[in-house]
Design a protein around this motif. Structure first.
Motif, PDB file in Angstrom:
ATOM      1  N   LEU A 220     -32.542  56.130 -96.963  1.00 16.78           N
ATOM      2  CA  LEU A 220     -32.874  57.535 -96.755  1.00 16.78           C
ATOM      3  C   LEU A 220     -31.657  58.187 -96.111  1.00 16.78           C
ATOM      4  CD1 LEU A 220     -34.909  59.876 -96.816  1.00 16.78           C
ATOM      5  CD2 LEU A 220     -35.706  59.133 -94.557  1.00 16.78           C
ATOM      6  N   PHE A 221     -30.931  58.962 -96.886  1.00 15.07           N
ATOM      7  CA  PHE A 221     -29.655  59.502 -96.436  1.00 15.07           C
ATOM      8  C   PHE A 221     -29.839  60.864 -95.785  1.00 15.07           C
ATOM      9  CE2 PHE A 221     -28.275  57.252-100.511  1.00 15.07           C
ATOM     10  CZ  PHE A 221     -28.085  56.041 -99.852  1.00 15.07           C
ATOM     11  N   ASP A 222     -29.108  61.099 -94.700  1.00 17.80           N
ATOM     12  CA  ASP A 222     -29.090  62.458 -94.170  1.00 17.80           C
ATOM     13  C   ASP A 222     -28.191  63.302 -95.073  1.00 17.80           C
ATOM     14  OD1 ASP A 222     -26.302  62.331 -93.251  1.00 17.80           O
ATOM     15  OD2 ASP A 222     -27.020  61.181 -91.544  1.00 17.80           O
ATOM     16  N   VAL A 223     -28.306  64.618 -94.940  1.00 14.67           N
ATOM     17  CA  VAL A 223     -27.619  65.533 -95.854  1.00 14.67           C
ATOM     18  C   VAL A 223     -26.108  65.369 -95.773  1.00 14.67           C
ATOM     19  CG1 VAL A 223     -27.128  67.978 -96.265  1.00 14.67           C
ATOM     20  CG2 VAL A 223     -29.484  67.222 -95.971  1.00 14.67           C
ATOM     21  N   GLU A 224     -25.587  65.200 -94.571  1.00 11.00           N
ATOM     22  CA  GLU A 224     -24.133  65.074 -94.413  1.00 11.00           C
ATOM     23  C   GLU A 224     -23.607  63.842 -95.156  1.00 11.00           C
ATOM     24  OE1 GLU A 224     -20.718  64.915 -90.877  1.00 11.00           O
ATOM     25  OE2 GLU A 224     -22.857  64.861 -90.364  1.00 11.00           O
ATOM     26  N   ARG A 225     -24.297  62.713 -94.981  1.00 10.09           N
ATOM     27  CA  ARG A 225     -23.859  61.493 -95.657  1.00 10.09           C
ATOM     28  C   ARG A 225     -23.988  61.643 -97.173  1.00 10.09           C
ATOM     29  NH1 ARG A 225     -26.357  55.307 -95.172  1.00 10.09           N
ATOM     30  NH2 ARG A 225     -25.221  54.497 -96.996  1.00 10.09           N
ATOM     31  N   ALA A 226     -25.115  62.168 -97.632  1.00  9.39           N
ATOM     32  CA  ALA A 226     -25.322  62.317 -99.074  1.00  9.39           C
ATOM     33  C   ALA A 226     -24.274  63.231 -99.692  1.00  9.39           C
ATOM     34  CB  ALA A 226     -26.721  62.874 -99.336  1.00  9.39           C
ATOM     35  N   SER A 227     -23.941  64.312 -99.013  1.00 10.53           N
ATOM     36  CA  SER A 227     -22.948  65.252 -99.542  1.00 10.53           C
ATOM     37  C   SER A 227     -21.594  64.584 -99.686  1.00 10.53           C
ATOM     38  CB  SER A 227     -22.847  66.472 -98.616  1.00 10.53           C
ATOM     39  OG  SER A 227     -24.092  67.129 -98.513  1.00 10.53           O
ATOM     40  N   GLY A 228     -21.190  63.834 -98.659  1.00  8.41           N
ATOM     41  CA  GLY A 228     -19.916  63.134 -98.721  1.00  8.41           C
ATOM     42  C   GLY A 228     -19.886  62.096 -99.826  1.00  8.41           C
ATOM     43  N   GLN A 229     -21.000  61.368 -99.986  1.00  8.18           N
ATOM     44  CA  GLN A 229     -21.071  60.354-101.040  1.00  8.18           C
ATOM     45  C   GLN A 229     -20.914  60.973-102.421  1.00  8.18           C
ATOM     46  OE1 GLN A 229     -23.983  57.042 -98.851  1.00  8.18           O
ATOM     47  NE2 GLN A 229     -24.866  58.571-100.202  1.00  8.18           N
ATOM     48  N   LEU A 230     -21.590  62.076-102.657  1.00  9.71           N
ATOM     49  CA  LEU A 230     -21.523  62.720-103.963  1.00  9.71           C
ATOM     50  C   LEU A 230     -20.118  63.222-104.271  1.00  9.71           C
ATOM     51  CD1 LEU A 230     -24.889  64.682-103.842  1.00  9.71           C
ATOM     52  CD2 LEU A 230     -24.360  62.761-105.355  1.00  9.71           C
ATOM     53  N   LEU A 231     -19.470  63.819-103.293  1.00 12.23           N
ATOM     54  CA  LEU A 231     -18.108  64.306-103.509  1.00 12.23           C
ATOM     55  C   LEU A 231     -17.137  63.149-103.726  1.00 12.23           C
ATOM     56  CD1 LEU A 231     -18.021  67.227-100.921  1.00 12.23           C
ATOM     57  CD2 LEU A 231     -18.087  67.425-103.412  1.00 12.23           C
ATOM     58  N   ASP A 232     -17.368  62.032-103.026  1.00 10.92           N
ATOM     59  CA  ASP A 232     -16.518  60.856-103.233  1.00 10.92           C
ATOM     60  C   ASP A 232     -16.697  60.286-104.636  1.00 10.92           C
ATOM     61  OD1 ASP A 232     -15.406  61.000-100.718  1.00 10.92           O
ATOM     62  OD2 ASP A 232     -16.750  59.504 -99.821  1.00 10.92           O
ATOM     63  N   VAL A 233     -17.940  60.209-105.098  1.00 14.50           N
ATOM     64  CA  VAL A 233     -18.196  59.711-106.455  1.00 14.50           C
ATOM     65  C   VAL A 233     -17.523  60.617-107.482  1.00 14.50           C
ATOM     66  CG1 VAL A 233     -19.965  59.364-108.220  1.00 14.50           C
ATOM     67  CG2 VAL A 233     -20.339  58.510-105.910  1.00 14.50           C
ATOM     68  N   LEU A 234     -17.715  61.905-107.303  1.00 11.12           N
ATOM     69  CA  LEU A 234     -17.140  62.859-108.252  1.00 11.12           C
ATOM     70  C   LEU A 234     -15.615  62.731-108.290  1.00 11.12           C
ATOM     71  CD1 LEU A 234     -18.177  65.023-110.169  1.00 11.12           C
ATOM     72  CD2 LEU A 234     -17.937  66.689-108.315  1.00 11.12           C
ATOM     73  N   GLY A 235     -15.008  62.612-107.124  1.00 14.61           N
ATOM     74  CA  GLY A 235     -13.559  62.507-107.049  1.00 14.61           C
ATOM     75  C   GLY A 235     -13.012  61.240-107.671  1.00 14.61           C
TER      76      GLY A 235
END
Length: 255
Positions: A220-235
C-alpha cells in the motif's frame, strides 16, 4: 527521473488536483530541470491544494480540463499552445471507480448496471484518448517525449483470476487497447514518443480507500512514493516500449 528529457521541459498532469495527480505534480516541481507544469483540473476553483502549491511555485499553472467534456480538453490544448507551444510529458491520472452517488464496482454479474459501465468507459477509457487526440500534436518532436495514462492491473484480461468489477475491468482494458492503438499510429510521425499505460499499484487515495483492507502494508503505497515510482518507470522506458502496459516496478503487465 526522466533523464532523457531536456532542461526546462514542459509537462501536463491531467487530474492534478488530488491523489496521484497532485503527487506527480509536486514531484515534477521538485525537479529543477522542469520549465513549466500545467495542472489540468475538472474544477480548478475547488482545487485548493494545487492552488496552494501554485502560490509558492510560479512554474505551475492550472487549467480547466474535464475528460468527460471534449471542449474543455480542446480549449486547454489551445491555451498551452499559446503559452509554450509544446510539451515533453503528458500524464493522465483522472479516473473513476466509485462516487457518492452510488457508483461502485459490481462484484457480481447481477449487479451490472449499463449506466455505471458507460460512465466508467467515458472517464477511464475515452478520457485518456481525448487527451491524446488533442495533445499529441503538441508533443515535442526531435527528441524523447512521454505520454502516460494510469490504468490498473484489473484491466489485464490475462491476469484476471477472480472476476468481478465488470465495468472498471472493461474500461481499463479498453483504455489499454486504445492507447496501444494510438501508439502504433503516432510512432509513424513521432518515432521517439513513448506512449504507454501504467499500473501504479494500490495507492493510499480516496479511490482505493474502500478496498485497502486486504492489501499488505508493504504494497500500500503513499502518494509520494507512488508518484516517484511511476516517474522512474516512465523515465526508464524507450521508444521500443511504446504501446506497452507497465506496473509500478517496471515489469510489463499481460494484456
Amino acid at each position: 527521473m526522466l533523464q532523457k528529457l531536456p532542461d526546462q521541459f514542459n509537462a501536463l498532469v491531467v487530474g492534478a488536483s488530488r491523489g496521484i495527480g497532485l503527487g506527480i505534480t509536486r514531484a515534477l516541481l521538485a525537479d529543477a530541470r522542469v520549465g513549466r507544469v500545467y495542472g489540468g483540473c475538472r474544477e480548478p476553483e475547488q482545487a485548493h491544494e494545487i492552488h496552494a502549491t501554485a502560490s509558492t511555485d510560479c512554474r505551475l499553472r492550472t487549467l480547466r480540463m474535464d475528460v468527460m467534456d471534449e471542449h474543455t480538453v480542446e480549449e486547454a490544448a489551445g491555451d498551452i499552445r499559446r503559452f509554450c507551444g509544446y510539451l515533453h510529458l503528458v500524464i493522465v491520472t483522472a479516473g473513476v471507480l466509485h462516487d457518492p452517488l452510488g457508483m461502485e464496482p459490481e462484484r457480481r454479474l447481477a449487479a451490472f448496471d449499463p449506466e455505471i459501465a458507460a460512465r466508467s468507459m467515458q472517464v477511464n477509457a475515452f478520457g485518456p484518448l481525448l487527451v491524446l487526440k488533442h495533445f499529441a500534436p503538441l508533443m515535442a518532436s526531435g527528441g524523447t517525449a512521454y505520454f502516460a495514462s494510469l490504468s490498473a492491473r484489473v484491466g489485464s484480461i490475462g491476469d484476471n483470476r477472480i472476476g468481478g468489477w465488470y465495468s472498471y475491468r472493461a474500461a481499463k482494458a479498453a483504455q489499454n487497447q486504445l492507447v496501444h492503438t494510438a501508439a502504433i499510429e503516432l510512432a509513424r510521425q513521432h518515432p521517439e514518443l513513448v506512449c504507454v499505460t501504467l499500473h501504479p499499484g494500490t495507492v493510499d487515495t480516496d479511490l482505493s480507500k474502500p478496498f485497502q483492507g486486504r492489501v499488505p502494508a508493504d504494497r500500500l503505497f503513499d502518494v509520494e512514493r507512488a508518484s516517484g515510482q511511476l516517474l522512474d518507470v516512465l523515465g526508464g522506458l524507450t521508444a521500443g516500449d511504446s504501446g506497452g502496459f507497465f506496473a509500478w516496478d517496471g515489469a510489463p503487465v499481460p494484456w
